[in-house]
Design a protein around this motif. Structure first.
Motif, PDB file in Angstrom:
ATOM      1  N   ARG A 165       0.871  -1.184   0.000  1.00  0.00           N
ATOM      2  CA  ARG A 165       0.000   0.000   0.000  1.00  0.00           C
ATOM      3  C   ARG A 165       0.902   1.226   0.000  1.00  0.00           C
ATOM      4  N   ILE A 166       1.377   1.523  -1.203  1.00  0.00           N
ATOM      5  CA  ILE A 166       2.354   2.610  -1.343  1.00  0.00           C
ATOM      6  C   ILE A 166       1.696   3.934  -0.957  1.00  0.00           C
ATOM      7  N   GLY A 167       2.449   4.725  -0.208  1.00  0.00           N
ATOM      8  CA  GLY A 167       1.961   6.060   0.169  1.00  0.00           C
ATOM      9  C   GLY A 167       2.162   7.006  -0.994  1.00  0.00           C
ATOM     10  N   SER A 168       3.204   7.828  -0.936  1.00  0.00           N
ATOM     11  CA  SER A 168       3.507   8.776  -2.019  1.00  0.00           C
ATOM     12  C   SER A 168       4.977   8.601  -2.368  1.00  0.00           C
ATOM     13  N   SER A 169       5.226   7.958  -3.503  1.00  0.00           N
ATOM     14  CA  SER A 169       6.615   7.682  -3.879  1.00  0.00           C
ATOM     15  C   SER A 169       7.031   8.609  -5.009  1.00  0.00           C
ATOM     16  N   PHE A 170       7.713   9.641  -4.633  1.00  0.00           N
ATOM     17  CA  PHE A 170       8.196  10.682  -5.540  1.00  0.00           C
ATOM     18  C   PHE A 170       9.581  11.092  -5.050  1.00  0.00           C
TER      19      PHE A 170
END
Ligand code: NAI
Ligand code: 15L
Length: 268
Positions: A165-170
């Motif tokens: 459950r990826i959060g915010s991958s930037f």
């Protein structure tokens, strides 16, 4: 630590933001990296193969999966939008992927789920992976479907899956919410590596986050994969606060973990 435990690894969604970030990094995890997307993204380099496939095309997905030892599945619609494309890519597409894995004997999948499976929990709550899903969007519902489908393929066919459950991958957190949800590219690679290499993965749901001081998620149920984040959004906190306004606490996007997704749409 030996991270190369698979001969041939498939990366779907290779043309996307995370696909591009992982292309070089995942070469350390295999002898041959098969890259796939539905759009063209260039030629295969050394130790690479390129297979173009639309996830909604069962025959193309079968050919994409044949001959690989494990799958990192990032492909699909990655934001809220009209239901048609979500249905094709994230619901029919994930079914096609697991059917292909079953037919071709692939036993381990890392599936890019999303924090939007639980986006309607409040930002004042800390949740574990045992809490029921509360999707904040049709997109979140489609990821919840992927989590359930992968559990079925584990219970029935022993295909192990990590649902991240990826959060915010930037590269960096873009706003105050992402200080809680941020996952660095390096930590994403560490997390995927942990899921590919842990001896017994089973069917695991794991929040994809770095070691952020403020968080809404508890990964205590996922100790068996051995993921230890080494980055943190905290180093960006001051800069993010300086360039963003104080939150309006009456705004649903501030109240709920899913942020703007909780009020996106309807689109059709
Ligand atoms: P992205 O939108 O940049 O990349 C997705 C890729 O999937 C694109 O290259 C697109 O062409 C491909 N795709 C879409 N529909 C397809 C279809 N029908 N058949 C084949 N390929 C198709 O998204 P990003 O940011 O790289 O995310 C990768 C995955 O991780 C997605 O599944 C997304 O839902 C998930 N995720 C990403 C997060 C992030 O912060 N970047 C957060 C949570 C989940
Ligand atoms: C997601 O699921 C999206 O794929 C990504 O683009 C971000 O919006 C992320 O969630 C987020 O919640 O920040």
């Amino acid at each position: 630590m030996t991270i190369k435990v698979h001969h041939k690894l498939l990366l779907t969604g290779a043309a996307g933001g995370l696909g591009q970030a992982l292309r070089e990094r995942l070469k350390a995890n295999c002898d041959v990296l098969r890259l796939s997307d539905r759009v063209r993204f260039g030629e295969a380099g050394a130790h690479e193969e390129v297979v173009l496939a639309d996830l909604s095309d069962a025959d193309a997905v079968s050919a994409m999966v044949q001959g690989v030892d494990a799958i990192v599945h990032l492909g699909g619609v990655s934001v809220e939008g009209p239901f048609g494309p979500i249905l094709q890519a994230n619901i029919l597409g994930v079914y096609n992927l697991y059917e292909a894995a079953r037919k071709h004997g692939v036993k381990r999948v890392v599936f890019a789920s999303s924090n939007h499976v639980t986006g309607f929990y409040r930002q004042s709550q800390t949740i574990t992976t045992h809490e029921p899903a509360r999707p904040d969007s049709l997109y979140g519902v489609s990821k919840a479907f992927g989590e359930d489908l992968s559990r079925f393929y584990f219970d029935r066919y022993a295909i192990e899956t990590a649902c991240l459950r990826i959060g915010s991958s930037f590269p960096e957190p873009r706003d105050r919410r992402m200080l809680a949800t941020w996952l660095s590219f390096e930590d994403l690679h560490r997390l995927i590596t942990a899921c590919l290499t842990t001896p017994v993965l089973g069917h695991s749901i794991i929040f994809g986050m770095s070691d952020n001081a403020v968080t809404w998620w508890d990964n205590a149920q996922a100790r068996h994969v051995g993921y230890v984040p080494q980055d943190s959004s905290d180093v960006f906190r001051e800069a993010v606060y300086a360039r963003t306004l104080a939150p309006d606490l009456s705004d649903a996007a501030v109240q709920f973990q899913g942020g703007g997704f909780v009020k996106a749409g309807p689109f059709e």
